[in-house]
Design a protein around this motif. Sequence first.
Motif, PDB file in Angstrom:
ATOM      1  N   ALA A  18       1.068 -36.565 -22.342  1.00  0.00           N
ATOM      2  CA  ALA A  18       0.798 -37.212 -21.056  1.00  0.00           C
ATOM      3  C   ALA A  18       0.522 -36.133 -20.021  1.00  0.00           C
ATOM      4  O   ALA A  18       1.245 -35.123 -19.941  1.00  0.00           O
ATOM      5  CB  ALA A  18       1.979 -38.076 -20.625  1.00  0.00           C
ATOM      6  N   THR A  19      -0.519 -36.340 -19.249  1.00  0.00           N
ATOM      7  CA  THR A  19      -0.843 -35.418 -18.163  1.00  0.00           C
ATOM      8  C   THR A  19      -1.110 -36.237 -16.903  1.00  0.00           C
ATOM      9  O   THR A  19      -1.548 -37.391 -16.976  1.00  0.00           O
ATOM     10  CB  THR A  19      -2.079 -34.560 -18.491  1.00  0.00           C
ATOM     11  N   GLY A  20      -0.856 -35.651 -15.774  1.00  0.00           N
ATOM     12  CA  GLY A  20      -1.093 -36.355 -14.509  1.00  0.00           C
ATOM     13  C   GLY A  20      -0.363 -35.679 -13.384  1.00  0.00           C
ATOM     14  O   GLY A  20      -0.037 -34.482 -13.444  1.00  0.00           O
ATOM     15  N   ASP A  65       1.761 -31.214 -10.655  1.00  0.00           N
ATOM     16  CA  ASP A  65       0.998 -31.428 -11.891  1.00  0.00           C
ATOM     17  C   ASP A  65       1.971 -31.412 -13.065  1.00  0.00           C
ATOM     18  O   ASP A  65       2.789 -30.477 -13.195  1.00  0.00           O
ATOM     19  CB  ASP A  65      -0.048 -30.330 -12.087  1.00  0.00           C
ATOM     20  N   VAL A  66       1.902 -32.430 -13.886  1.00  0.00           N
ATOM     21  CA  VAL A  66       2.800 -32.515 -15.039  1.00  0.00           C
ATOM     22  C   VAL A  66       1.992 -32.586 -16.326  1.00  0.00           C
ATOM     23  O   VAL A  66       0.886 -33.134 -16.372  1.00  0.00           O
ATOM     24  CB  VAL A  66       3.735 -33.745 -14.935  1.00  0.00           C
ATOM     25  N   GLU A 111       6.551 -47.706 -28.334  1.00  0.00           N
ATOM     26  CA  GLU A 111       5.569 -48.764 -28.569  1.00  0.00           C
ATOM     27  C   GLU A 111       4.412 -48.709 -27.580  1.00  0.00           C
ATOM     28  O   GLU A 111       3.260 -48.978 -27.928  1.00  0.00           O
ATOM     29  CB  GLU A 111       6.247 -50.135 -28.478  1.00  0.00           C
ATOM     30  N   THR A 112       4.694 -48.333 -26.349  1.00  0.00           N
ATOM     31  CA  THR A 112       3.652 -48.330 -25.313  1.00  0.00           C
ATOM     32  C   THR A 112       3.311 -46.937 -24.803  1.00  0.00           C
ATOM     33  O   THR A 112       2.268 -46.736 -24.184  1.00  0.00           O
ATOM     34  CB  THR A 112       4.091 -49.187 -24.115  1.00  0.00           C
ATOM     35  N   GLY A 113       4.193 -45.963 -25.040  1.00  0.00           N
ATOM     36  CA  GLY A 113       3.972 -44.621 -24.522  1.00  0.00           C
ATOM     37  C   GLY A 113       4.366 -44.455 -23.075  1.00  0.00           C
ATOM     38  O   GLY A 113       4.181 -43.376 -22.490  1.00  0.00           O
ATOM     39  N   ALA A 114       4.917 -45.489 -22.452  1.00  0.00           N
ATOM     40  CA  ALA A 114       5.291 -45.418 -21.047  1.00  0.00           C
ATOM     41  C   ALA A 114       6.431 -44.423 -20.843  1.00  0.00           C
ATOM     42  O   ALA A 114       7.382 -44.359 -21.619  1.00  0.00           O
ATOM     43  CB  ALA A 114       5.703 -46.798 -20.555  1.00  0.00           C
ATOM     44  N   ALA A 132       2.104 -41.729 -22.161  1.00  0.00           N
ATOM     45  CA  ALA A 132       1.891 -40.732 -23.224  1.00  0.00           C
ATOM     46  C   ALA A 132       1.038 -41.386 -24.316  1.00  0.00           C
ATOM     47  O   ALA A 132       1.389 -42.453 -24.820  1.00  0.00           O
ATOM     48  CB  ALA A 132       3.233 -40.264 -23.782  1.00  0.00           C
ATOM     49  N   ARG A 133      -0.042 -40.720 -24.649  1.00  0.00           N
ATOM     50  CA  ARG A 133      -0.986 -41.290 -25.622  1.00  0.00           C
ATOM     51  C   ARG A 133      -1.025 -40.457 -26.906  1.00  0.00           C
ATOM     52  O   ARG A 133      -0.793 -39.229 -26.867  1.00  0.00           O
ATOM     53  CB  ARG A 133      -2.386 -41.389 -25.016  1.00  0.00           C
TER      54      ARG A 133
END
Length: 219
Positions: A160-162, A168-169, A201-204, A214-215
């Motif tokens: 996950a980036t954002g 910035d993470v 399940e969702t990557g949240a 997170a993908r």
Amino acid sequence: MKRSGPLFTLLAGLVLGLFMLSLNATTGSKSASSSYTEESPSPKASPAPTQTTASPSPTPSRTPVPDADYTGRTKDDSASVAVSLRDGKAVAYFCDGRDKESWLKGDVEDDGTMRLTGKNGAKLNGTLKGKRISGTVDVDGGHYDFTADRAKKPDGLYRATGRAGDTDVDGGWIVRQGGRQQVGILSRDGEPSPAPRIDPETGAVTVDGEQLTARPVTP
């Protein structure tokens, strides 16, 4: 009467001669007819056999390395390793869950061998056999043996980036055992720290009050 005798003899000779001539002609005709044999038609010549050029043996088809994800641990149990394979390419992540991590990438050969490289001289040498990748990882001066087994979703490699606020993470996660075990590092402006858990399940994932996703990572 004396004169008719020679004439008669002459006529008789002439008739005899004609008879003999006729007989010879008839005999000659029959002889020619009986000696004739019908010529058999000459056999047709068989066509010359066509020479065929042997086709070259087909090149054995190469079996591509299957697309799949692999997760595991180092032999000393100090870190986790995940590898994702797609279309002959690989991306890997080494993570100790605290402050040491490395992203690596490269090609996968048809025999399952791979030599992946990352920043600061990091490298991973591995071989896929069956449903397991075995090899070594060199990161920040450390040398680690590892094994990684084929994973089933939701297990695998995530990123996950954002931005979270003004920061910035960049986070990486290795998910194992159906999502029950997670190892990851989250960097805030380049500073690493243990990553919060993600929903397998969702990557949240929530970072500093911000919702990120997170993908799955693929090459």
